[in-house]
Design an enzyme around this catalytic site. Sequence first.
Site, PDB file in Angstrom:
ATOM      1  N   PRO A 222      -9.799  27.556  97.309  1.00 35.10           N
ATOM      2  CA  PRO A 222      -9.435  28.565  97.710  1.00 35.10           C
ATOM      3  C   PRO A 222     -10.364  29.406  98.439  1.00 35.10           C
ATOM      4  CG  PRO A 222      -9.481  28.884  95.280  1.00 35.10           C
ATOM      5  CD  PRO A 222      -9.493  27.321  95.702  1.00 35.10           C
ATOM      6  N   ASN A 223      -9.758  30.063  99.531  1.00 34.62           N
ATOM      7  CA  ASN A 223     -10.590  31.127 100.364  1.00 34.62           C
ATOM      8  C   ASN A 223     -11.624  30.275 101.102  1.00 34.62           C
ATOM      9  OD1 ASN A 223      -9.606  33.754  99.376  1.00 34.62           O
ATOM     10  ND2 ASN A 223     -10.490  33.132  97.495  1.00 34.62           N
TER      11      ASN A 223
ATOM     12  N   ARG B 114     -15.856  34.979 105.975  1.00 38.72           N
ATOM     13  CA  ARG B 114     -16.111  35.417 104.479  1.00 38.72           C
ATOM     14  C   ARG B 114     -17.498  35.381 104.159  1.00 38.72           C
ATOM     15  NH1 ARG B 114     -14.987  31.574  99.494  1.00 38.72           N
ATOM     16  NH2 ARG B 114     -15.238  33.033  97.746  1.00 38.72           N
TER      17      ARG B 114
ATOM     18  N   TYR C  61     -22.289  32.505 102.409  1.00 39.62           N
ATOM     19  CA  TYR C  61     -21.525  31.118 102.788  1.00 39.62           C
ATOM     20  C   TYR C  61     -22.139  30.677 104.053  1.00 39.62           C
ATOM     21  CZ  TYR C  61     -19.032  32.226  98.477  1.00 39.62           C
ATOM     22  OH  TYR C  61     -18.608  32.505  97.315  1.00 39.62           O
TER      23      TYR C  61
ATOM     24  N   ASN D 274     -15.219  20.923  96.595  1.00 40.71           N
ATOM     25  CA  ASN D 274     -15.803  22.189  96.492  1.00 40.71           C
ATOM     26  C   ASN D 274     -14.450  22.738  95.888  1.00 40.71           C
ATOM     27  OD1 ASN D 274     -16.678  24.727  96.471  1.00 40.71           O
ATOM     28  ND2 ASN D 274     -17.345  24.586  98.550  1.00 40.71           N
TER      29      ASN D 274
ATOM     30  N   ALA E 120     -13.443  28.987  93.746  1.00 43.93           N
ATOM     31  CA  ALA E 120     -13.445  29.793  92.309  1.00 43.93           C
ATOM     32  C   ALA E 120     -12.648  29.042  91.136  1.00 43.93           C
ATOM     33  CB  ALA E 120     -12.357  31.165  92.837  1.00 43.93           C
TER      34      ALA E 120
ATOM     35  N   GLU F   9     -19.285  16.997  93.052  1.00 41.59           N
ATOM     36  CA  GLU F   9     -19.289  18.467  93.270  1.00 41.59           C
ATOM     37  C   GLU F   9     -19.996  19.148  93.730  1.00 41.59           C
ATOM     38  OE1 GLU F   9     -19.233  20.489  89.432  1.00 41.59           O
ATOM     39  OE2 GLU F   9     -19.162  22.446  90.067  1.00 41.59           O
TER      40      GLU F   9
ATOM     41  N   HIS G 272     -21.128  23.230  96.276  1.00 38.94           N
ATOM     42  CA  HIS G 272     -20.926  24.342  96.357  1.00 38.94           C
ATOM     43  C   HIS G 272     -21.764  24.918  97.361  1.00 38.94           C
ATOM     44  CE1 HIS G 272     -18.556  24.822  92.628  1.00 38.94           C
ATOM     45  NE2 HIS G 272     -19.450  24.088  92.235  1.00 38.94           N
TER      46      HIS G 272
ATOM     47  N   ARG H  31     -26.211  33.010  91.022  1.00 42.87           N
ATOM     48  CA  ARG H  31     -25.350  34.403  91.289  1.00 42.87           C
ATOM     49  C   ARG H  31     -24.901  34.922  90.094  1.00 42.87           C
ATOM     50  NH1 ARG H  31     -21.337  32.327  95.480  1.00 42.87           N
ATOM     51  NH2 ARG H  31     -20.558  34.813  95.704  1.00 42.87           N
TER      52      ARG H  31
HETATM   53  C1  DQA Z   1     -18.261  28.340  95.990  1.00 48.39           C
HETATM   54  C2  DQA Z   1     -18.719  28.874  94.953  1.00 48.39           C
HETATM   55  C3  DQA Z   1     -17.677  29.700  94.104  1.00 48.39           C
HETATM   56  O1  DQA Z   1     -18.326  30.559  92.970  1.00 48.39           O
HETATM   57  C4  DQA Z   1     -16.991  30.593  94.858  1.00 48.39           C
HETATM   58  O2  DQA Z   1     -15.686  31.283  94.065  1.00 48.39           O
HETATM   59  C5  DQA Z   1     -16.512  29.980  96.267  1.00 48.39           C
HETATM   60  C6  DQA Z   1     -17.629  29.234  96.828  1.00 48.39           C
HETATM   61  C7  DQA Z   1     -19.357  27.802  96.806  1.00 48.39           C
HETATM   62  O3  DQA Z   1     -19.058  26.985  97.800  1.00 48.39           O
HETATM   63  O4  DQA Z   1     -20.644  28.393  97.045  1.00 48.39           O
HETATM   64  O5  DQA Z   1     -15.391  30.345  96.479  1.00 48.39           O
HETATM   65  O6  DQA Z   1     -17.747  27.218  95.750  1.00 48.39           O
END
Ligand code: DQA
Length: 149
Positions: A10-11, A18, A23, A74, A77, A98, A100, A107
């Site tokens: 998501p997002n 964003r 990011y 990825n 959240a 995995e 990110h 963080r």
């Molecule tokens: C994320 C890190 C997560 O904590 C966050 O909720 C994201 C992006 C990253 O790519 O850094 O949406 O996965």
Amino acid sequence: MPNVIILNGPNLNLLGTREPEIYGRDTLSDIEEKCRFHAEKTGLSIDFRQSNNEGDLVTWIQEAASRSDGIIINPAAYTHTSVAILDALKQVDCPIIEIHLSNIFSREEFRHHSFVSPVAKGVICGFGAQGYLLALDAISSVISDKEEG
Ligand code: DQA
């Protein structure tokens, strides 16, 4: 040619605008394009997807279990909340990486725990969009080792 599915949670469709200070400025399409270019050089075929829905990600993981040679995920959240994604990944035989964009360990405290990490071959975080390319290199070598082994 090995097939790798790259799943985005998501997002991540909002990348580019964003929180760019966290990011980066690449959009998800920019990242997909970089992945396609890199995968071609590496000898992998890729399927690149994003969803804001947990259920879509679970379904795609279930499908990947029979179709894909590797999963790069990825979970965004959902990393920190999703037992459903963990359970789906537990049913998969192929290697899972995995990733990110940000360094989740530098963080907020709630980002330090991942439900996904226990079933991942490895975790890459903190390298921005470059992390996706590092993950492709890593999964390519894990898949070749498995084929030889
Ligand atoms: C994320 C890190 C997560 O904590 C966050 O909720 C994201 C992006 C990253 O790519 O850094 O949406 O996965």
